[in-house]
Design a protein around this motif. Structure first.
Motif, PDB file in Angstrom:
ATOM      1  N   GLY A 109       0.805  -1.222   0.000  1.00 30.31           N
ATOM      2  CA  GLY A 109       0.000   0.000   0.000  1.00 30.31           C
ATOM      3  C   GLY A 109       0.835   1.267   0.000  1.00 30.31           C
ATOM      4  N   LEU A 110       2.138   1.137  -0.039  1.00 31.75           N
ATOM      5  CA  LEU A 110       3.023   2.301  -0.063  1.00 31.75           C
ATOM      6  C   LEU A 110       3.064   2.917  -1.452  1.00 31.75           C
ATOM      7  CD1 LEU A 110       6.064   0.770   1.827  1.00 31.75           C
ATOM      8  CD2 LEU A 110       4.414   2.412   2.740  1.00 31.75           C
ATOM      9  N   SER A 111       3.436   4.177  -1.512  1.00 33.66           N
ATOM     10  CA  SER A 111       3.742   4.822  -2.780  1.00 33.66           C
ATOM     11  C   SER A 111       5.123   4.338  -3.198  1.00 33.66           C
ATOM     12  CB  SER A 111       3.740   6.339  -2.576  1.00 33.66           C
ATOM     13  OG  SER A 111       4.197   6.987  -3.713  1.00 33.66           O
ATOM     14  N   TRP A 112       5.291   4.031  -4.488  1.00 31.82           N
ATOM     15  CA  TRP A 112       6.593   3.536  -4.933  1.00 31.82           C
ATOM     16  C   TRP A 112       6.791   3.801  -6.410  1.00 31.82           C
ATOM     17  CZ3 TRP A 112       6.467  -0.672  -8.399  1.00 31.82           C
ATOM     18  CH2 TRP A 112       5.244  -1.345  -8.493  1.00 31.82           C
ATOM     19  N   ALA A 113       8.038   3.703  -6.817  1.00 33.84           N
ATOM     20  CA  ALA A 113       8.396   3.830  -8.231  1.00 33.84           C
ATOM     21  C   ALA A 113       9.343   2.693  -8.582  1.00 33.84           C
ATOM     22  CB  ALA A 113       9.063   5.171  -8.507  1.00 33.84           C
ATOM     23  N   LEU A 114       9.255   2.260  -9.831  1.00 28.24           N
ATOM     24  CA  LEU A 114      10.076   1.160 -10.329  1.00 28.24           C
ATOM     25  C   LEU A 114      11.018   1.675 -11.406  1.00 28.24           C
ATOM     26  CD1 LEU A 114      10.655  -1.931 -10.580  1.00 28.24           C
ATOM     27  CD2 LEU A 114       8.859  -1.968 -12.327  1.00 28.24           C
ATOM     28  N   LEU A 115      12.282   1.308 -11.298  1.00 28.72           N
ATOM     29  CA  LEU A 115      13.282   1.616 -12.305  1.00 28.72           C
ATOM     30  C   LEU A 115      13.755   0.299 -12.906  1.00 28.72           C
ATOM     31  CD1 LEU A 115      13.400   3.876 -10.021  1.00 28.72           C
ATOM     32  CD2 LEU A 115      15.645   4.397 -10.924  1.00 28.72           C
ATOM     33  N   VAL A 116      13.621   0.141 -14.211  1.00 26.13           N
ATOM     34  CA  VAL A 116      14.146  -1.025 -14.910  1.00 26.13           C
ATOM     35  C   VAL A 116      15.432  -0.559 -15.596  1.00 26.13           C
ATOM     36  CG1 VAL A 116      13.742  -2.793 -16.649  1.00 26.13           C
ATOM     37  CG2 VAL A 116      11.848  -2.013 -15.217  1.00 26.13           C
ATOM     38  N   ILE A 117      16.533  -1.208 -15.267  1.00 24.27           N
ATOM     39  CA  ILE A 117      17.871  -0.757 -15.651  1.00 24.27           C
ATOM     40  C   ILE A 117      18.530  -1.815 -16.529  1.00 24.27           C
ATOM     41  CG2 ILE A 117      20.141  -0.096 -14.740  1.00 24.27           C
ATOM     42  CD1 ILE A 117      18.460   0.363 -11.995  1.00 24.27           C
ATOM     43  N   VAL A 123      17.647   3.524 -18.418  1.00 24.23           N
ATOM     44  CA  VAL A 123      16.690   3.305 -17.334  1.00 24.23           C
ATOM     45  C   VAL A 123      15.291   3.716 -17.775  1.00 24.23           C
ATOM     46  CG1 VAL A 123      16.121   3.800 -14.926  1.00 24.23           C
ATOM     47  CG2 VAL A 123      18.518   3.817 -15.658  1.00 24.23           C
ATOM     48  N   GLY A 124      14.343   2.805 -17.592  1.00 22.59           N
ATOM     49  CA  GLY A 124      12.925   3.108 -17.757  1.00 22.59           C
ATOM     50  C   GLY A 124      12.310   3.228 -16.375  1.00 22.59           C
ATOM     51  N   VAL A 125      11.508   4.268 -16.155  1.00 27.74           N
ATOM     52  CA  VAL A 125      10.940   4.548 -14.835  1.00 27.74           C
ATOM     53  C   VAL A 125       9.420   4.565 -14.921  1.00 27.74           C
ATOM     54  CG1 VAL A 125      10.835   6.228 -12.940  1.00 27.74           C
ATOM     55  CG2 VAL A 125      12.944   5.972 -14.257  1.00 27.74           C
ATOM     56  N   PHE A 148       5.395  -2.467 -14.110  1.00 33.59           N
ATOM     57  CA  PHE A 148       6.575  -3.047 -14.745  1.00 33.59           C
ATOM     58  C   PHE A 148       6.509  -2.875 -16.257  1.00 33.59           C
ATOM     59  CE2 PHE A 148       9.484  -5.979 -16.561  1.00 33.59           C
ATOM     60  CZ  PHE A 148      10.514  -6.090 -15.649  1.00 33.59           C
ATOM     61  N   GLU A 149       5.351  -3.147 -16.848  1.00 36.15           N
ATOM     62  CA  GLU A 149       5.213  -3.019 -18.301  1.00 36.15           C
ATOM     63  C   GLU A 149       5.482  -1.589 -18.766  1.00 36.15           C
ATOM     64  OE1 GLU A 149       1.337  -4.654 -19.034  1.00 36.15           O
ATOM     65  OE2 GLU A 149       2.041  -6.700 -18.635  1.00 36.15           O
ATOM     66  N   ARG A 150       5.017  -0.592 -18.006  1.00 42.83           N
ATOM     67  CA  ARG A 150       5.281   0.809 -18.370  1.00 42.83           C
ATOM     68  C   ARG A 150       6.771   1.127 -18.293  1.00 42.83           C
ATOM     69  NH1 ARG A 150       0.856   2.700 -15.044  1.00 42.83           N
ATOM     70  NH2 ARG A 150       2.440   3.378 -13.588  1.00 42.83           N
ATOM     71  N   ALA A 151       7.424   0.688 -17.213  1.00 44.58           N
ATOM     72  CA  ALA A 151       8.862   0.945 -17.062  1.00 44.58           C
ATOM     73  C   ALA A 151       9.648   0.220 -18.150  1.00 44.58           C
ATOM     74  CB  ALA A 151       9.336   0.512 -15.676  1.00 44.58           C
ATOM     75  N   ASP A 152       9.258  -1.001 -18.465  1.00 48.63           N
ATOM     76  CA  ASP A 152       9.937  -1.774 -19.489  1.00 48.63           C
ATOM     77  C   ASP A 152       9.758  -1.129 -20.868  1.00 48.63           C
ATOM     78  OD1 ASP A 152      11.592  -4.095 -19.822  1.00 48.63           O
ATOM     79  OD2 ASP A 152       9.903  -5.117 -20.776  1.00 48.63           O
ATOM     80  N   ASP A 201      21.929   5.311 -22.684  1.00 50.56           N
ATOM     81  CA  ASP A 201      22.619   6.184 -21.733  1.00 50.56           C
ATOM     82  C   ASP A 201      21.731   7.357 -21.285  1.00 50.56           C
ATOM     83  OD1 ASP A 201      24.755   7.078 -20.135  1.00 50.56           O
ATOM     84  OD2 ASP A 201      25.565   8.328 -21.748  1.00 50.56           O
ATOM     85  N   GLN A 202      20.454   7.054 -20.991  1.00 48.59           N
ATOM     86  CA  GLN A 202      19.527   8.074 -20.568  1.00 48.59           C
ATOM     87  C   GLN A 202      18.354   7.466 -19.822  1.00 48.59           C
ATOM     88  OE1 GLN A 202      17.680  10.024 -24.028  1.00 48.59           O
ATOM     89  NE2 GLN A 202      18.549   8.374 -25.279  1.00 48.59           N
ATOM     90  N   VAL A 203      17.405   8.301 -19.457  1.00 47.81           N
ATOM     91  CA  VAL A 203      16.243   7.924 -18.651  1.00 47.81           C
ATOM     92  C   VAL A 203      14.978   8.300 -19.394  1.00 47.81           C
ATOM     93  CG1 VAL A 203      15.001   8.428 -16.500  1.00 47.81           C
ATOM     94  CG2 VAL A 203      17.505   8.250 -16.488  1.00 47.81           C
TER      95      VAL A 203
END
Length: 191
Positions: free
Chosen positions: A63-71, A156-158, A170-174, A186-188
């Protein structure tokens, strides 16, 4: 120990259900156990795919707020072809250390597979800046193997979690990661 449920191959996101601790401390508790050397791959020092997926599921349920980084490590196949697989392994270990060193206290980093890592942070508002710092840190780190300097970068996809399932996050970050690769690496990119 973390409780878990693992869904699809592109799973959800991170933390630990540990007794009566407040939700905001759950991720930190698991991060501490990982930082202290418990479940990890033998050669990167980071949680393996299974443990990473467990943690991703736990965060989604918290239930926490969170962000995912796929690197993703840029041009990793070229590195292996040019310098050999031992050099590739050494670079992955070093990048894993760099990511772990830059991981926020209220978050975790794990190896997802191959040359791909994931990082989760509770500070969703700072996710893009965190990703930019990671890209810069890897670019500015000197990677050497048997006396040869190997230039390395990451992409990195965030994605910031709202109330949707972790698989969607995950699908959005990917997808953002694939766009970064198409745009030159070499970017975000935020997804």
């Amino acid at each position: 120990m973390c409780s878990c449920r693992i869904s699809s191959s592109h799973s959800s996101a991170a933390g630990c259900a540990t007794g009566s601790r407040s939700k905001s401390r759950r991720i930190c508790a698991c991060s501490a156990s990982i930082r202290n050397g418990r479940p990890s791959t033998s050669w990167t020092g980071l949680p393996n795919r299974y443990m990473t997926l467990e943690r991703l599921n736990d965060v989604e349920a918290s239930g926490l707020s969170w962000a995912l980084l796929v690197i993703d490590v840029d041009r990793f196949k070229q590195l292996n072809d040019t310098y050999g697989h031992r050099a590739g392994d050494a670079v992955l270990r070093r990048i894993g250390t760099t990511l772990r060193d830059h991981c926020p206290e209220a978050g975790f980093v794990g190896r997802y597979g191959g040359e791909e890592f994931v990082m989760v942070t509770e500070d969703a508002h700072d996710a893009e800046q965190l990703a930019e710092r990671l890209v810069r840190a890897v670019r500015e780190t000197t990677y050497t193997f048997e006396g040869q300097t190997i230039p390395m970068t990451i992409s990195v996809g965030v994605s910031v979690a709202n109330a949707e399932p972790g698989t969607v996050v995950f699908e959005r970050a990917d997808a953002a990661l694939y766009q970064v690769k198409a745009d030159g690496r070499d970017q975000v990119k935020i997804g």
